[in-house]
Scaffold this motif. Sequence first.
Motif, mmCIF file in Angstrom:
data_model
loop_
_atom_site.group_PDB
_atom_site.id
_atom_site.type_symbol
_atom_site.label_atom_id
_atom_site.label_comp_id
_atom_site.label_asym_id
_atom_site.label_seq_id
_atom_site.Cartn_x
_atom_site.Cartn_y
_atom_site.Cartn_z
ATOM 1 N N SER A 116 1.768 2.887 -1.115
ATOM 2 C CA SER A 116 2.771 2.067 -0.422
ATOM 3 C C SER A 116 4.151 2.373 -0.995
ATOM 4 C CB SER A 116 2.497 0.573 -0.647
ATOM 5 O OG SER A 116 1.188 0.235 -0.270
ATOM 6 N N ARG A 117 5.160 2.279 -0.131
ATOM 7 C CA ARG A 117 6.533 2.477 -0.592
ATOM 8 C C ARG A 117 7.286 1.154 -0.715
ATOM 9 N NH1 ARG A 117 8.804 7.768 -0.541
ATOM 10 N NH2 ARG A 117 7.060 9.096 -1.143
ATOM 11 N N VAL A 118 6.703 0.107 -0.148
ATOM 12 C CA VAL A 118 7.273 -1.227 -0.302
ATOM 13 C C VAL A 118 6.100 -2.199 -0.259
ATOM 14 C CG1 VAL A 118 7.622 -1.870 2.135
ATOM 15 C CG2 VAL A 118 9.255 -2.646 0.455
ATOM 16 N N LEU A 119 6.235 -3.311 -0.984
ATOM 17 C CA LEU A 119 5.174 -4.305 -0.978
ATOM 18 C C LEU A 119 5.718 -5.576 -0.342
ATOM 19 C CD1 LEU A 119 2.400 -3.833 -2.207
ATOM 20 C CD2 LEU A 119 3.050 -5.333 -4.078
ATOM 21 N N ALA A 120 5.070 -6.032 0.729
ATOM 22 C CA ALA A 120 5.480 -7.286 1.359
ATOM 23 C C ALA A 120 4.515 -8.368 0.892
ATOM 24 C CB ALA A 120 5.448 -7.154 2.877
ATOM 25 N N LEU A 121 5.032 -9.384 0.238
ATOM 26 C CA LEU A 121 4.163 -10.468 -0.213
ATOM 27 C C LEU A 121 3.742 -11.287 1.003
ATOM 28 C CD1 LEU A 121 5.969 -11.470 -3.531
ATOM 29 C CD2 LEU A 121 4.023 -9.935 -3.180
ATOM 30 N N ALA A 122 2.428 -11.491 1.120
ATOM 31 C CA ALA A 122 1.881 -12.083 2.334
ATOM 32 C C ALA A 122 1.441 -13.524 2.120
ATOM 33 C CB ALA A 122 0.720 -11.231 2.853
ATOM 34 N N CYS A 123 2.166 -14.214 1.257
ATOM 35 C CA CYS A 123 1.909 -15.649 1.022
ATOM 36 C C CYS A 123 3.169 -16.225 0.396
ATOM 37 C CB CYS A 123 0.726 -15.835 0.077
ATOM 38 S SG CYS A 123 0.559 -17.551 -0.488
ATOM 39 N N ALA A 134 9.137 -12.093 9.189
ATOM 40 C CA ALA A 134 10.398 -11.716 8.536
ATOM 41 C C ALA A 134 10.142 -10.673 7.450
ATOM 42 C CB ALA A 134 11.076 -12.949 7.934
ATOM 43 N N ALA A 135 9.128 -10.918 6.614
ATOM 44 C CA ALA A 135 8.824 -9.968 5.539
ATOM 45 C C ALA A 135 8.361 -8.627 6.117
ATOM 46 C CB ALA A 135 7.748 -10.546 4.605
ATOM 47 N N ALA A 136 7.507 -8.687 7.138
ATOM 48 C CA ALA A 136 7.007 -7.452 7.755
ATOM 49 C C ALA A 136 8.148 -6.684 8.410
ATOM 50 C CB ALA A 136 5.923 -7.783 8.782
ATOM 51 N N SER A 137 9.028 -7.394 9.097
ATOM 52 C CA SER A 137 10.131 -6.748 9.794
ATOM 53 C C SER A 137 11.047 -6.025 8.815
ATOM 54 C CB SER A 137 10.947 -7.784 10.567
ATOM 55 O OG SER A 137 10.139 -8.389 11.540
ATOM 56 N N LEU A 138 11.436 -6.712 7.767
ATOM 57 C CA LEU A 138 12.353 -6.077 6.811
ATOM 58 C C LEU A 138 11.681 -4.922 6.075
ATOM 59 C CD1 LEU A 138 14.419 -9.142 5.608
ATOM 60 C CD2 LEU A 138 15.261 -7.126 6.831
ATOM 61 N N ALA A 139 10.372 -4.987 5.916
ATOM 62 C CA ALA A 139 9.652 -3.858 5.304
ATOM 63 C C ALA A 139 9.793 -2.613 6.178
ATOM 64 C CB ALA A 139 8.173 -4.211 5.121
ATOM 65 N N ARG A 167 5.462 3.027 5.137
ATOM 66 C CA ARG A 167 4.246 2.848 4.324
ATOM 67 C C ARG A 167 4.330 1.513 3.597
ATOM 68 N NH1 ARG A 167 4.808 8.527 2.805
ATOM 69 N NH2 ARG A 167 4.935 8.038 0.608
ATOM 70 N N VAL A 168 3.737 0.494 4.217
ATOM 71 C CA VAL A 168 3.865 -0.867 3.708
ATOM 72 C C VAL A 168 2.526 -1.362 3.167
ATOM 73 C CG1 VAL A 168 4.552 -3.239 4.297
ATOM 74 C CG2 VAL A 168 5.617 -1.295 5.485
ATOM 75 N N GLY A 169 2.550 -1.953 1.996
ATOM 76 C CA GLY A 169 1.369 -2.628 1.456
ATOM 77 C C GLY A 169 1.611 -4.132 1.472
#
Lengths: 225, 225
Positions: A176-183, A106-111, A117-119
């Motif tokens: 990165s232009r957006v940061l997806a929290l991965a936890c 979900a987080a990756a998709s919305l990024a 450019r996702v971090g």
Amino acid sequence: MNQKTYTIGLIRVVSFTNPELIEKHGTHLQQAFPTFRVISKCIPDQPEGIFDYESEARAVPKIVSLGKQLAAEEGVDALIVSCAADPAVAELREELPIPIIGAGSAAASLALAYTSRVGTLGITEATPLAMKKILGPYLVGELKPEGIKTTLDLMKPAGKEKVITAGKKLLAESNSRVLALACTGMSTIGIAQELEEALGIPVIDPVLASGYCAWFYVSRKRNTP
Amino acid sequence: MNQKTYTIGLIRVVSFTNPELIEKHGTHLQQAFPTFRVISKCIPDQPEGIFDYESEARAVPKIVSLGKQLAAEEGVDALIVSCAADPAVAELREELPIPIIGAGSAAASLALAYTSRVGTLGITEATPLAMKKILGPYLVGELKPEGIKTTLDLMKPAGKEKVITAGKKLLAESNSRVLALACTGMSTIGIAQELEEALGIPVIDPVLASGYCAWFYVSRKRNTP
């Protein structure tokens, strides 16, 4: 928005006993989506949650079993697996005919709806595979805060500061232009807003992202012309 | 949901003159999101819209110019480029500090939050590149309806039937678990719901998907704990 109520099952992949902690992600989603009734359940016997491949493998059958139980007993409209590694998400999708939303995908998709450019900032050595596979070439940076091993470390007094330090470092290194929290432990400590203010780019809270994706799939039909 | 109003600029990549047609996507989004005020604008001199690389290339500078104008004159909170090819989305992201949502990447992104087996149904020979790049290995099938070349063909009496026939064929051939519509002309004719009933799997309307993604980025902060 429409006023129909949706029942959402939410699986916590850490065996909390404190009711407030158990309900935290669900409470958060109910505040954001007043039409959601969220039922939160923890998997048994994993007080430290998921933090490496071994702990993930151990959790998968427990999540499948809990998901099937929630579907059978509560008639949920959708299930959220509240972990950025998406454990058991593929398995549950084969078993149940309802939307199964993993916090990582979900987080990756919305990024990806925002930038190429996702971090990612998580607690494991590398970005969880479920996120990595979706982000593909658009994953331009990844980091874990120093001195953080499990979700419990995030909840310690220095947890937030360590995440913010890592976020600044990641942004400096990666463009990165957006940061997806991965936890989703980062959702538990509610760091997204603070991190966003420190970094100046959108920071995606994976539990909130799961809520928006679940909401899309449960409410979409009513909104189609 | 919160009651703040968000102003959303929506760019139509086809030069309609009929006000109802111009406003159609915007009206649809305002019904789904009562907190949105959508301002719709068409690019000039493309009565057939975007349907191949040449027509896309011709549209890009017009979309950039319209997007910058909407940002300057209307103070929009986000911009939606209502075309599944995401024309000018990358360019506008470099120019403007607001969320720029492309209908193609929005539909592809939300598909990935649901499954790893995505089919696309569009009007071009292949899936638009913006969607293809996001879907990566998860794109398991693609098709265009026979006898449909431009968005105007979709609006003809036989348009809906041709799309449904193609959808059934795609599903039979591909084992897709979700269908992402790869042309916003399919939103104009409102085919998603009917197609979903005919196929039995979720069908993603790209305009609606853009609305949910825009809504995530504009409302997210208020929902973060």
